[in-house]
Design a protein around this motif. Sequence first.
Motif, PDB file in Angstrom:
ATOM      1  N   THR A  20       0.831  -1.191   0.000  1.00  0.00           N
ATOM      2  CA  THR A  20       0.000   0.000   0.000  1.00  0.00           C
ATOM      3  C   THR A  20       0.868   1.244   0.000  1.00  0.00           C
ATOM      4  N   LEU A  21       0.575   2.148  -0.918  1.00  0.00           N
ATOM      5  CA  LEU A  21       1.224   3.448  -0.990  1.00  0.00           C
ATOM      6  C   LEU A  21       0.255   4.479  -0.432  1.00  0.00           C
ATOM      7  N   PHE A  22       0.634   5.114   0.679  1.00  0.00           N
ATOM      8  CA  PHE A  22      -0.188   6.148   1.306  1.00  0.00           C
ATOM      9  C   PHE A  22       0.338   7.508   0.880  1.00  0.00           C
ATOM     10  N   GLY A  23      -0.568   8.387   0.465  1.00  0.00           N
ATOM     11  CA  GLY A  23      -0.161   9.737   0.115  1.00  0.00           C
ATOM     12  C   GLY A  23      -1.295  10.522  -0.501  1.00  0.00           C
ATOM     13  N   ALA A  24      -1.019  11.800  -0.725  1.00  0.00           N
ATOM     14  CA  ALA A  24      -1.994  12.700  -1.331  1.00  0.00           C
ATOM     15  C   ALA A  24      -1.762  12.752  -2.830  1.00  0.00           C
ATOM     16  N   LYS A  50      -3.786  12.624   3.528  1.00  0.00           N
ATOM     17  CA  LYS A  50      -3.300  14.002   3.607  1.00  0.00           C
ATOM     18  C   LYS A  50      -2.913  14.240   5.066  1.00  0.00           C
ATOM     19  N   PRO A  51      -1.624  14.221   5.377  1.00  0.00           N
ATOM     20  CA  PRO A  51      -1.206  14.331   6.772  1.00  0.00           C
ATOM     21  C   PRO A  51      -1.692  15.602   7.448  1.00  0.00           C
ATOM     22  N   TRP A  52      -1.870  16.669   6.692  1.00  0.00           N
ATOM     23  CA  TRP A  52      -2.335  17.917   7.277  1.00  0.00           C
ATOM     24  C   TRP A  52      -3.801  17.846   7.669  1.00  0.00           C
ATOM     25  N   ASP A  53      -4.569  16.941   7.056  1.00  0.00           N
ATOM     26  CA  ASP A  53      -5.968  16.755   7.424  1.00  0.00           C
ATOM     27  C   ASP A  53      -6.142  15.697   8.511  1.00  0.00           C
ATOM     28  N   ASN A  54      -5.207  14.769   8.585  1.00  0.00           N
ATOM     29  CA  ASN A  54      -5.325  13.650   9.513  1.00  0.00           C
ATOM     30  C   ASN A  54      -3.954  13.320  10.120  1.00  0.00           C
ATOM     31  N   SER A  63       6.636   7.680  12.152  1.00  0.00           N
ATOM     32  CA  SER A  63       6.998   8.601  13.233  1.00  0.00           C
ATOM     33  C   SER A  63       7.282  10.009  12.702  1.00  0.00           C
ATOM     34  N   LEU A  64       7.535  10.145  11.415  1.00  0.00           N
ATOM     35  CA  LEU A  64       7.745  11.470  10.827  1.00  0.00           C
ATOM     36  C   LEU A  64       6.437  12.129  10.410  1.00  0.00           C
ATOM     37  N   GLY A  65       5.397  11.328  10.203  1.00  0.00           N
ATOM     38  CA  GLY A  65       4.105  11.866   9.803  1.00  0.00           C
ATOM     39  C   GLY A  65       4.095  12.464   8.409  1.00  0.00           C
ATOM     40  N   LYS A  66       5.080  12.093   7.578  1.00  0.00           N
ATOM     41  CA  LYS A  66       5.198  12.635   6.224  1.00  0.00           C
ATOM     42  C   LYS A  66       4.826  11.575   5.195  1.00  0.00           C
ATOM     43  N   ILE A  67       4.476  12.039   4.005  1.00  0.00           N
ATOM     44  CA  ILE A  67       4.189  11.141   2.898  1.00  0.00           C
ATOM     45  C   ILE A  67       5.285  11.299   1.856  1.00  0.00           C
ATOM     46  N   PRO A  68       5.529  10.306   1.033  1.00  0.00           N
ATOM     47  CA  PRO A  68       4.832   9.032   0.920  1.00  0.00           C
ATOM     48  C   PRO A  68       5.243   8.042   2.005  1.00  0.00           C
ATOM     49  N   ILE A  69       4.318   7.147   2.280  1.00  0.00           N
ATOM     50  CA  ILE A  69       4.532   6.021   3.185  1.00  0.00           C
ATOM     51  C   ILE A  69       4.113   4.782   2.417  1.00  0.00           C
TER      52      ILE A  69
END
Length: 101
Positions: A20-24, A50-54, A63-69
């Motif tokens: 799974t690729l997580f990202g906006a 969208k890390p800024w929304d969730n 732990s960085l809360g950044k995308i892509p994950i």
Amino acid sequence: MRSELLAGDRRIVNGGGINTLFGARGSPYVRILAAALTAMGADYETSELKPWDNPDYAYSLSSLGKIPICEDGDTLIDTIHIVGRFNERYGLRELSPRLSE
């Protein structure tokens, strides 16, 4: 179909698991990674994040809360590391020639 990059969730089974690729969709880093994985012939699904929304969910994945994950049994962050893992684990086509040592 590969041309539908990040157009919606896709489910493709790879080696008995689902990557799974997580990202906006609008993130250039996510789009670059999706293009790289597609060029390599990797199988994966996308999940809009969208890390800024969730931020709580983003931090629960990384732990960085950044995308892509990317999750392939492990949680992977950083485009170059994700591409390297897919190449190493699944023997996918490399995107650039190796430099001599």
